[in-house]
Motif scaffolding. Structure first.
Motif, PDB file in Angstrom:
ATOM      1  N   UNK A 242       0.876  -1.406  -0.070  1.00 14.99           N
ATOM      2  CA  UNK A 242      -0.319  -0.238  -0.269  1.00 14.99           C
ATOM      3  C   UNK A 242       0.559   1.377   0.137  1.00 14.99           C
ATOM      4  N   UNK A 243       1.564   1.199   0.732  1.00 16.91           N
ATOM      5  CA  UNK A 243       2.777   2.245   0.377  1.00 16.91           C
ATOM      6  C   UNK A 243       3.866   2.753  -0.648  1.00 16.91           C
ATOM      7  N   UNK A 244       3.678   1.699  -1.598  1.00 20.84           N
ATOM      8  CA  UNK A 244       4.422   1.906  -3.144  1.00 20.84           C
ATOM      9  C   UNK A 244       2.102   1.786  -3.789  1.00 20.84           C
ATOM     10  N   UNK A 245       1.899   2.396  -3.428  1.00 21.08           N
ATOM     11  CA  UNK A 245       0.876   2.106  -4.364  1.00 21.08           C
ATOM     12  C   UNK A 245       0.464   2.933  -5.524  1.00 21.08           C
ATOM     13  N   UNK A 246       1.444   3.773  -5.099  1.00 18.46           N
ATOM     14  CA  UNK A 246       1.185   5.094  -6.967  1.00 18.46           C
ATOM     15  C   UNK A 246       1.623   4.451  -8.009  1.00 18.46           C
ATOM     16  N   UNK A 247       3.606   3.915  -7.218  1.00 19.41           N
ATOM     17  CA  UNK A 247       4.505   3.227  -7.863  1.00 19.41           C
ATOM     18  C   UNK A 247       3.801   1.460  -8.678  1.00 19.41           C
ATOM     19  N   UNK A 248       2.414   1.025  -7.920  1.00 18.41           N
ATOM     20  CA  UNK A 248       1.743  -0.076  -8.036  1.00 18.41           C
ATOM     21  C   UNK A 248       1.138   0.204  -9.399  1.00 18.41           C
ATOM     22  N   UNK A 249       0.494   1.564  -8.847  1.00 15.14           N
ATOM     23  CA  UNK A 249      -0.954   1.318 -10.060  1.00 15.14           C
ATOM     24  C   UNK A 249      -0.018   1.820 -11.000  1.00 15.14           C
ATOM     25  N   UNK A 250       0.502   2.465 -11.634  1.00 14.29           N
ATOM     26  CA  UNK A 250       1.337   3.290 -12.702  1.00 14.29           C
ATOM     27  C   UNK A 250       2.331   1.940 -13.127  1.00 14.29           C
ATOM     28  N   UNK A 251       2.387   0.655 -12.809  1.00 16.86           N
ATOM     29  CA  UNK A 251       3.309   0.147 -14.178  1.00 16.86           C
ATOM     30  C   UNK A 251       2.037  -0.813 -13.510  1.00 16.86           C
ATOM     31  N   UNK A 252       0.674  -1.061 -13.047  1.00 17.06           N
ATOM     32  CA  UNK A 252      -0.241  -2.201 -13.746  1.00 17.06           C
ATOM     33  C   UNK A 252      -1.318  -1.706 -14.292  1.00 17.06           C
ATOM     34  N   UNK A 253      -1.317  -0.202 -14.866  1.00 22.57           N
ATOM     35  CA  UNK A 253      -2.065   0.920 -15.667  1.00 22.57           C
ATOM     36  C   UNK A 253      -1.541  -0.333 -16.818  1.00 22.57           C
ATOM     37  N   UNK A 302       2.622  -3.431 -23.903  1.00 21.95           N
ATOM     38  CA  UNK A 302       3.375  -4.079 -22.189  1.00 21.95           C
ATOM     39  C   UNK A 302       4.652  -3.278 -21.687  1.00 21.95           C
ATOM     40  N   UNK A 303       5.399  -3.795 -22.950  1.00 19.44           N
ATOM     41  CA  UNK A 303       6.681  -3.302 -22.785  1.00 19.44           C
ATOM     42  C   UNK A 303       6.792  -1.998 -22.934  1.00 19.44           C
ATOM     43  N   UNK A 307       9.236   1.070 -20.339  1.00 16.43           N
ATOM     44  CA  UNK A 307       9.720   1.361 -20.627  1.00 16.43           C
ATOM     45  C   UNK A 307       8.934   2.848 -21.035  1.00 16.43           C
ATOM     46  N   UNK A 308       7.955   3.294 -21.319  1.00 17.61           N
ATOM     47  CA  UNK A 308       7.887   5.611 -21.390  1.00 17.61           C
ATOM     48  C   UNK A 308       7.895   5.145 -20.539  1.00 17.61           C
ATOM     49  N   UNK A 309       7.122   4.693 -19.373  1.00 18.64           N
ATOM     50  CA  UNK A 309       6.526   5.138 -17.691  1.00 18.64           C
ATOM     51  C   UNK A 309       8.013   5.393 -17.176  1.00 18.64           C
ATOM     52  N   UNK A 313      12.070   7.559 -22.573  1.00 20.51           N
ATOM     53  CA  UNK A 313      11.717   8.158 -23.883  1.00 20.51           C
ATOM     54  C   UNK A 313      11.044   9.915 -23.420  1.00 20.51           C
ATOM     55  N   UNK A 314      11.528  10.324 -22.578  1.00 14.31           N
ATOM     56  CA  UNK A 314      11.153  11.403 -21.946  1.00 14.31           C
ATOM     57  C   UNK A 314       9.863  11.880 -21.632  1.00 14.31           C
ATOM     58  N   UNK A 315       9.460  13.302 -21.187  1.00 15.34           N
ATOM     59  CA  UNK A 315       8.968  13.166 -20.229  1.00 15.34           C
ATOM     60  C   UNK A 315       7.264  13.074 -20.926  1.00 15.34           C
ATOM     61  N   UNK A 316       7.281  13.462 -22.672  1.00 13.03           N
ATOM     62  CA  UNK A 316       6.009  13.258 -22.758  1.00 13.03           C
ATOM     63  C   UNK A 316       5.411  12.151 -22.804  1.00 13.03           C
ATOM     64  N   UNK A 317       5.887  11.042 -23.610  1.00 15.00           N
ATOM     65  CA  UNK A 317       5.683   9.647 -23.780  1.00 15.00           C
ATOM     66  C   UNK A 317       5.959   8.904 -21.807  1.00 15.00           C
ATOM     67  N   UNK A 318       6.780   9.332 -21.025  1.00 11.63           N
ATOM     68  CA  UNK A 318       6.503   9.424 -20.039  1.00 11.63           C
ATOM     69  C   UNK A 318       4.938   9.985 -19.556  1.00 11.63           C
TER      70      UNK A 318
END
Length: 419
Positions: A242-253, A302-303, A307-309, A313-318
């Protein structure tokens, strides 16, 4: 749920996790009938607890609603609108897509469509299916309002996103006594999480049961995999997911968008264009071992999006990594289906024999509907999903269309192809 128990009973969070896990087990053990009754009986109370705090906030602090109006004005006018922040928020919000898609599980309880219930049937299907996106949007907007309200009342920003803190502030507008506000918050959060967790635990037990029975050709029972599933969830919470929820949700999304977009592209593009079979086949007996259309599309989308996240590839693709996953999936699915000419969708003719409306399983001798059985050349008759999963002899026969005792005696025990 654990945070609510910790807040109300003043117990360590680690113990609250254990209590949250243990409560789920007996409810799910009794199966879908008990779960359905629990969902039905608790629905009126849950709706009341959900709506009441928003009414209280609107009456006690009408200026808080200006927050939402400001957000809408910024988005509509473009003044002060940050596309990078919008993309980042969209990536996190896209993690909800898979959860919204899971609502389709409830549609299995829809009765058959008739002339008498036609309008109610379509209404329920649209509301619990694609229409659930609307509820998801409203929920996120109201959640943002409560988080903003919590920060205004002195809750630290790192805790303002916790449901217990958000609803505690809202219920304090409804009750003069803080104890009643805390009790109502705890009841609402626990009830909400129970309604979610029992469904997830039940679905997870079925998924693990199917996976291991197909792999090991044994079926110790669904309750064993229920305990296994709950144990995994408990360990994840104890390890601090739960403490890493934001990062987990980012990858999961990114992964969930790639997966859901692949399925959507298959249904919206491939089938109407004839790039894949018109009917949806789910029985493993008739499917190829590997279908590159779905697997490659999901993996590549997904891959690249992950990698963009992570910023490769820079800020905009992220910022827009989730939309990259969506676009890639919709481009790859029809391209791969056209390139492979749809050869990997079906392994054999699914209409061969086994054409009766109801068929008797050759092993357990129980009767099943046509959609729940497959024809097995090894037994020369119909076979149900469980018997087919537990029996490994028809691996070659189901795919080649013939049976050979020599093949049976020398062929390794590979996973059964059916279902």
């Amino acid at each position: 749920m654990s945070l609510a128990l910790e807040l109300y009973f003043q117990i360590p969070l680690a113990y609250a996790h254990v209590v949250s896990a243990v409560i789920v087990v007996p409810l799910v053990t009794f199966g879908i009938t008990t779960i359905s009754r629990m969902q039905l009986w608790t629905q009126p109370v849950w709706l009341l607890l959900l709506i009441a705090p928003y009414i209280a906030v609107a009456r006690a602090e009408p200026e808080a609603l200006l927050t939402l109006e400001t957000y809408f004005w910024i988005a509509g006018s473009g003044q002060g609108f940050d596309w990078l922040l919008f993309g980042s928020a969209a990536t996190v919000a896209c993690s909800m897509v898979a959860q919204i898609g899971e609502q389709v599980d409830f549609l299995r309880f829809l009765p058959d469509q008739t002339e008498q219930n036609k309008w109610r049937w379509w209404g329920a299907m649209l509301a619990a299916g694609p229409g659930w996106v609307v509820f998801g949007v409203v929920r996120q907007l109201l959640g943002a309002l409560l988080a903003h309200l919590a920060i205004r009342h002195g809750i630290p920003a790192e805790h303002a996103h916790e449901p217990t803190q958000m609803y505690l502030v809202a219920y304090n507008e409804l009750f003069e006594d803080p104890k009643w506000a805390l009790a109502a918050t705890t009841l609402f959060v626990v009830l909400s999480q129970l309604k979610i967790n029992v469904t997830n635990a039940y679905a997870g037990s079925l998924a693990w049961s199917n996976f291991f029975s197909r792999l090991t050709h044994s079926h110790p029972g669904r309750v064993v995999w229920l305990l296994f599933n709950v144990l995994i969830a408990l360990l994840l919470m104890e390890f601090g997911v739960f403490g890493a929820l934001e990062k987990v949700l980012g990858l999961f999304s990114n992964m969930s968008i790639a997966w859901i977009s692949t399925v959507a592209a298959e249904l919206m593009i491939n089938k109407p264009l004839g790039l894949s079979p018109k009917e949806i086949e789910f029985k493993r007996a008739y499917l190829s071992d590997l279908n590159p259309v779905g697997m490659v599309s999901t993996f590549v989308a997904s891959l690249v999006s992950i990698l963009a996240y992570v910023g490769l590839f820079g800020e905009w693709p992220k910022a827009f990594s989730a939309l990259i996953a969506l676009g890639l999936a919709f481009a790859l699915v029809p391209a791969l289906a056209w390139f492979s000419q749809g050869k990997h969708y079906l392994a054999r003719d699914r209409d061969e024999r086994n054409r009766y409306a109801r068929n008797t399983c050759s092993i357990c001798e129980n009767e099943f509907e046509h959609d729940d059985v497959a024809y097995c050349p090894a037994y020369g008759g119909s076979i149900c999903s469980l018997c087919c999963t537990l029996d490994a002899r028809c691996w070659i026969a189901a795919r080649s269309g013939f049976v050979s005792t020599t093949i049976w005696s020398g062929w390794p025990k590979l996973p059964c192809p059916s279902f």
